[in-house]
Design a protein around this motif. Structure first.
Motif, mmCIF file in Angstrom:
data_model
loop_
_atom_site.group_PDB
_atom_site.id
_atom_site.type_symbol
_atom_site.label_atom_id
_atom_site.label_comp_id
_atom_site.label_asym_id
_atom_site.label_seq_id
_atom_site.Cartn_x
_atom_site.Cartn_y
_atom_site.Cartn_z
ATOM 1 N N SER A 721 -30.719 -78.377 15.467
ATOM 2 C CA SER A 721 -30.336 -79.041 16.686
ATOM 3 C C SER A 721 -28.807 -79.232 16.531
ATOM 4 O O SER A 721 -28.322 -79.528 15.228
ATOM 5 C CB SER A 721 -31.054 -80.305 16.760
ATOM 6 O OG SER A 721 -30.657 -81.255 15.807
ATOM 7 N N TRP A 722 -28.133 -79.579 17.628
ATOM 8 C CA TRP A 722 -26.714 -79.977 17.416
ATOM 9 C C TRP A 722 -26.616 -81.433 16.817
ATOM 10 O O TRP A 722 -25.558 -81.618 16.162
ATOM 11 C CB TRP A 722 -26.199 -80.202 19.106
ATOM 12 C CG TRP A 722 -24.975 -80.711 19.093
ATOM 13 C CD1 TRP A 722 -24.680 -81.945 19.611
ATOM 14 C CD2 TRP A 722 -23.581 -80.710 18.359
ATOM 15 N NE1 TRP A 722 -23.347 -82.601 19.411
ATOM 16 C CE2 TRP A 722 -22.643 -81.690 18.663
ATOM 17 C CE3 TRP A 722 -23.358 -79.561 17.636
ATOM 18 C CZ2 TRP A 722 -21.531 -81.607 18.294
ATOM 19 C CZ3 TRP A 722 -21.898 -79.533 17.163
ATOM 20 C CH2 TRP A 722 -20.999 -80.502 17.530
ATOM 21 N N GLN A 723 -27.661 -82.318 16.885
ATOM 22 C CA GLN A 723 -27.384 -83.415 16.251
ATOM 23 C C GLN A 723 -27.365 -83.353 14.727
ATOM 24 O O GLN A 723 -26.548 -83.876 13.936
ATOM 25 C CB GLN A 723 -28.695 -84.412 16.637
ATOM 26 C CG GLN A 723 -28.906 -85.664 15.852
ATOM 27 C CD GLN A 723 -27.992 -86.672 16.593
ATOM 28 O OE1 GLN A 723 -27.614 -86.563 17.627
ATOM 29 N NE2 GLN A 723 -27.651 -87.706 15.952
ATOM 30 N N LEU A 725 -26.414 -80.526 13.117
ATOM 31 C CA LEU A 725 -24.936 -80.183 12.790
ATOM 32 C C LEU A 725 -23.777 -81.048 12.668
ATOM 33 O O LEU A 725 -23.030 -81.258 11.935
ATOM 34 C CB LEU A 725 -24.433 -79.117 13.712
ATOM 35 C CG LEU A 725 -25.588 -77.683 13.696
ATOM 36 C CD1 LEU A 725 -24.928 -76.675 14.860
ATOM 37 C CD2 LEU A 725 -25.400 -77.164 12.292
ATOM 38 N N ARG A 726 -23.993 -81.990 14.012
ATOM 39 C CA ARG A 726 -22.860 -83.007 13.785
ATOM 40 C C ARG A 726 -22.954 -83.976 12.779
ATOM 41 O O ARG A 726 -21.839 -84.360 12.414
ATOM 42 C CB ARG A 726 -23.084 -83.832 15.391
ATOM 43 C CG ARG A 726 -22.071 -84.856 15.433
ATOM 44 C CD ARG A 726 -22.124 -85.511 16.763
ATOM 45 N NE ARG A 726 -23.452 -86.358 16.775
ATOM 46 C CZ ARG A 726 -23.665 -87.053 17.891
ATOM 47 N NH1 ARG A 726 -22.966 -87.093 18.846
ATOM 48 N NH2 ARG A 726 -24.746 -87.858 17.756
ATOM 49 N N LEU A 742 -18.977 -80.862 21.195
ATOM 50 C CA LEU A 742 -19.739 -79.651 21.448
ATOM 51 C C LEU A 742 -19.027 -79.240 22.679
ATOM 52 O O LEU A 742 -19.375 -79.934 23.878
ATOM 53 C CB LEU A 742 -21.268 -79.709 21.361
ATOM 54 C CG LEU A 742 -22.050 -78.625 21.827
ATOM 55 C CD1 LEU A 742 -21.836 -77.517 20.774
ATOM 56 C CD2 LEU A 742 -23.569 -79.158 21.964
ATOM 57 N N ARG A 745 -22.477 -73.389 24.402
ATOM 58 C CA ARG A 745 -23.657 -73.103 23.889
ATOM 59 C C ARG A 745 -23.942 -71.576 24.429
ATOM 60 O O ARG A 745 -24.008 -71.669 25.618
ATOM 61 C CB ARG A 745 -25.160 -74.053 24.023
ATOM 62 C CG ARG A 745 -26.378 -73.411 23.511
ATOM 63 C CD ARG A 745 -27.405 -74.295 23.837
ATOM 64 N NE ARG A 745 -28.776 -73.879 23.246
ATOM 65 C CZ ARG A 745 -29.481 -72.972 23.921
ATOM 66 N NH1 ARG A 745 -29.151 -72.345 24.772
ATOM 67 N NH2 ARG A 745 -30.814 -72.836 23.201
ATOM 68 N N LYS A 756 -28.531 -68.936 18.150
ATOM 69 C CA LYS A 756 -27.574 -69.390 19.001
ATOM 70 C C LYS A 756 -26.209 -69.702 18.579
ATOM 71 O O LYS A 756 -26.034 -69.742 17.491
ATOM 72 C CB LYS A 756 -28.326 -70.661 19.742
ATOM 73 C CG LYS A 756 -28.292 -71.737 18.606
ATOM 74 C CD LYS A 756 -29.000 -73.086 19.194
ATOM 75 C CE LYS A 756 -29.283 -73.988 18.370
ATOM 76 N NZ LYS A 756 -30.082 -75.030 18.784
ATOM 77 N N LEU A 758 -23.039 -72.087 18.742
ATOM 78 C CA LEU A 758 -22.620 -73.347 19.330
ATOM 79 C C LEU A 758 -21.198 -73.424 18.960
ATOM 80 O O LEU A 758 -20.672 -73.460 17.826
ATOM 81 C CB LEU A 758 -23.579 -74.758 18.496
ATOM 82 C CG LEU A 758 -24.899 -74.666 18.650
ATOM 83 C CD1 LEU A 758 -25.541 -75.752 18.022
ATOM 84 C CD2 LEU A 758 -25.172 -74.830 20.249
ATOM 85 N N MET A 760 -17.930 -75.967 18.620
ATOM 86 C CA MET A 760 -17.444 -77.293 18.586
ATOM 87 C C MET A 760 -16.018 -77.328 18.379
ATOM 88 O O MET A 760 -15.247 -76.575 17.714
ATOM 89 C CB MET A 760 -18.068 -78.030 17.513
ATOM 90 C CG MET A 760 -17.808 -77.455 16.103
ATOM 91 S SD MET A 760 -18.818 -77.917 14.786
ATOM 92 C CE MET A 760 -20.105 -77.363 14.915
#
Length: 797
Positions: A721-723, A725-726, A742, A745, A756, A758, A760
């Motif tokens: 998830s992006w969460q 990664l952040r 972000l 995508r 995928k 992403l 940023m």
């Protein structure tokens, strides 16, 4: 509750006028809704008997009647009533009387002399019936003033009772309050115990435990069931809103209205074996007095007899209505009277489930004095023997003493009364009020020891007694004063968003606020799988509102469904409210304030610039929540989840700083079908306090040096998830990182299946200097390495 004014005065003598009596009733909490004066203009009206009737020579619809008024000669009266006939006893307004705005004079009607007017109930102001003459009992004393015979003038008074005053569903219960308010005393109930003259009795068995702890019965043989109900009893019933039917039925109704104890009369000859009080069998059928046959549930109670052996038939629906097969009729000669104590929880909701509403059920749902059954049977026996004759057997009483608790003594302190009311009431006045209300009072050093009567279920603690004193002493005698001392004003805290700000935030995003009941249907909670921790109400308003809510969503989504059913196509609702959970071990329920929202339909209002219209989705609701979180400075974390109420692939749990707040997502399709909602519904429900908590804002210097942005695109697994990664970037980038965004995508050509891309943006800045390329490259290198190690991310080529 409707009753006759004269009936009340027979229990509590007072010189107060009708207007004063009505004002006192309202002042002490028994709000008078209507006072209907009866028979104020019956002076000069007497009881008369029609001796002969002849057709009027000049009019087809008129008769010339010869009427006996107790004098030496008959009076000739011209009458057009359809029920005028020889032998009829009816009221006659004599010459000189003033009835219904008409002065009665001797006159000629179509050439025939008439010396008075035979009257209908409407003409006398006694009833709305104008279809014919008011028919009086055949044994009414001819020549007697109608006012004396019918106890006129009188008034029918209707009061509105609150659920806690079940004791006032009787004339005698109201009398105690009136006696206390008007410094009078309730008269003792006339009559003595009726001795048994025959040995007939019927065995009674109690098989319903604490739900029916007392049942009293008595056999009376040789009753003349066709004996007319006395006029005084029939009139008191009519003025209380009850239509007289027959002697045996009228006596049970009369005792209920006077004492407050519902009763039932069985035809003794139609009963077989012992009388048994037991739970109904699921699916068991019973034909009721009104002719309907109902199917019973196993949570209902019945009175049964020995007919049918082991399958003992039900002969009455406990506490609600008697059965048709064992009812009393004009041919009844032997009667079995019963009066029982049914606790409220055994009756509540049962009438409504069967579509019934009875006076008995209405009273038992609110509570009836457990000491009344024997007194009621004695009183009813005395009335039946006096009017219909017969001989009574011994009283049979079955009781479960362990379930019949006596009222507990309550300590009333003199100082506490003055502190709560703000005034000092003389000791003699306090004792007078409590004794007049039927309480046992004994003086102590600090005040009194008080035992409330068994009919007063609403009196249990000291404050209840103080409320009684304030009510009877008079609220108008308690001065209005401002509280003394310093007033502490609480300032507005900056550590949380206030409720008004939360409401404005949601209203700005086109949501409407709802306010729903804090109690719900237990079946609704089960449907939502939210019944755990539910707190049942001891005295619910209805069976559908019997449990304190454990969630805001059932009520909120029900409101959304009602809007959809009324052709609303775009519904956006939110609610702030408390939910309740059982804290166990006799503690008070635990309350938690929550925020809930529900949306369905189009994402935006209909407009020409966006066609076709887009439906609202998970991310719309998530964005609305994040806008509120931004106002409090909260950073929310969303983790995929599958709550029982939520769609397995479109729901998420919400966390803040690792603390669980609640969930949001689409309702489970199975639940939507059960709720009969066609549209996709997205909901959220979160604990409000941790969501709106915020740190106090502090001033900080702004950097005078420019920021640097470096954009990076990583290829990672679809499951990352992006969460995640952040969080990794924020933990490893160091103090130079100001923000990570972000902005893209991508899935498609150039990216492997199951992966995928992403993209940023890292925004870097220092407060003391301008960053150079080596500073930025160092941060980027650390970030790339950390993402590769923690999540298998690689720079997209």
């Amino acid at each position: 509750m409707k009753f006759s004014e004269n009936w009340l005065r027979s229990h509590v003598p007072t010189q107060a006028s009708r207007e004063q009596l009505a004002a006192v009733l309202t002042a002490i909490g028994l709000e008078v809704e209507e006072v209907t004066a009866l028979g104020d203009g019956v002076a000069g009206v007497v009881v008369a008997r029609i001796v002969e009737c002849a057709k009027h020579p000049e009019a087809d619809r008129l008769q010339v009647c010869q009427v006996d008024v107790g004098g030496d000669a008959l009076l000739q009266i011209v009458c057009g009533a359809p029920n005028a006939r020889p032998g009829l006893v009816a009221p006659l307004a004599t010459v000189g009387a003033h009835v219904n705005g008409i002065d009665i004079k001797a006159a000629k009607l179509r050439g025939v002399e008439s010396n008075g007017m035979l009257c209908s109930a409407k003409e006398l102001g006694l009833d709305a019936d104008a279809s014919g003459l008011l028919e009086l009992p055949a044994n009414a004393p001819v020549g007697t003033a109608l006012a004396n015979y019918l106890g006129l003038p009188d008034a029918s008074i209707e009061i509105k009772l609150t659920p806690n005053r079940a004791d006032c569903f009787s004339v005698r219960g109201i009398a105690y309050d009136v006696a206390a308010a008007l410094d009078s005393a309730v008269q003792p109930l006339a009559g003595e115990t009726v001795p048994a003259r025959i040995g007939s009795e019927r065995v009674v068995e109690l098989r319903a435990g604490e739900r029916v702890p007392r049942f009293v019965g008595r056999v009376i043989e040789g009753v003349n069931a066709t004996a007319p109900t006395p006029a005084w009893m029939a009139e008191r019933l009519r003025r209380s809103g009850v239509r007289p039917i027959s002697l045996l039925v009228d006596v049970t109704q009369y005792v209920m209205l006077e004492l407050g104890q519902p009763m039932h009369a069985f035809d003794h000859d139609l009963l077989e074996g012992a009388v048994v009080v037991r739970p109904a069998r699921a699916g068991e059928e019973l034909k009721l007095l009104d002719g309907r046959t109902v199917k019973l549930d196993d949570d209902m109670l019945v009175v049964s007899d020995g007919h049918g052996g082991a399958a003992a038939r039900a002969v009455a629906l406990g506490g609600i209505m008697g059965g048709y097969d064992t009812r009393v009729t004009d041919s009844t000669r032997n009667v079995f009277l019963e009066a029982a104590h049914w606790i409220p929880s055994a009756i509540i909701g049962r009438s409504r489930k069967l579509g019934l509403h009875t006076d008995a059920g209405h009273r038992f749902e609110r509570g009836v004095d457990p000491e009344l059954p024997r007194q009621a049977v004695e009183y009813a026996t005395r009335l039946i023997l006096e009017i219909g004759g017969g001989a009574a057997g011994p009283i049979t009483e079955a009781a479960l003493p362990e379930h019949l608790t006596a009222p507990a003594p309550i300590t009333l302190r003199r100082a506490r009364v003055q502190r709560v009311l703000g005034i000092a009431i003389e000791d003699a006045e306090i004792a007078r009020i409590l004794i007049a209300l039927g309480m046992q009072v004994s003086a102590t050093t600090e005040g009194w020891q008080v035992v409330p009567p068994s009919r007063r279920f609403d009196i249990a603690i000291e404050e209840d007694l103080i409320e009684e004193l304030a009510r009877i002493h008079g609220y108008e005698r308690i001065p209005t004063t401002l509280p003394g001392g310093a007033t502490r004003i609480a300032g507005i805290t900056e550590t949380r968003l206030d409720d008004a700000t939360v409401r404005r935030q949601w209203a700005a995003r086109e949501y409407f606020e709802t306010v729903n009941f804090a109690f719900v249907d237990a079946q609704s909670l089960q449907q939502w799988q939210l019944q755990a921790g539910g707190v049942p109400l001891a005295n619910p308003l209805s069976a559908e509102l019997g449990v304190m809510r454990t969630s805001l969503l059932p009520g909120l989504v029900a409101a959304l469904g009602r809007n959809l059913a009324r052709q609303a196509t775009r519904v956006r609702l939110f609610e702030l409210g408390n939910v309740f959970a059982d804290a166990g071990q006799g503690q008070a329920p635990r309350e938690t304030q929550r925020l809930a929202a529900a949306v369905c339909g189009d994402a935006y209002q209909e407009q020409w610039g966006q066609t076709p219209a887009r439906k609202v989705d998970f991310h719309d609701l998530k964005g609305d929540l994040q806008s509120l979180a931004a106002a409090s400075g909260a950073v929310l974390e969303f983790r995929p989840a599958s709550p029982p109420q939520g769609h397995p692939g479109r729901s998420a749990e919400v966390y803040r700083d690792g603390h669980y707040l609640g969930w949001l997502g689409q309702l489970h399709p199975r639940l939507q079908r059960a709720l009969d909602i066609d549209a996709d519904v997205f909901v959220l429900e979160l604990d409000l306090a941790p969501l709106v908590a915020r740190t106090v804002p502090r001033a900080a210097d702004l950097s005078r040096y420019p920021s640097v942005r470096r954009d990076l695109a990583f290829v990672v697994s679809d499951h990352v998830s992006w969460q995640a990664l952040r969080e990794t970037v924020e933990q490893t980038a160091g103090p130079l990182l100001r923000e990570v965004q972000l902005f893209d995508r991508y899935v498609g050509a150039g990216v492997e299946s199951g992966q995928k891309s992403l993209a940023m943006g890292l925004i870097l800045q220092d407060k003391s200097r301008t960053l150079n390329d080596s500073d930025v490259d160092s941060v980027v290198e650390v970030v790339v390495s950390a993402l590769a190690q923690a999540h298998g991310a690689r720079i997209r080529g």
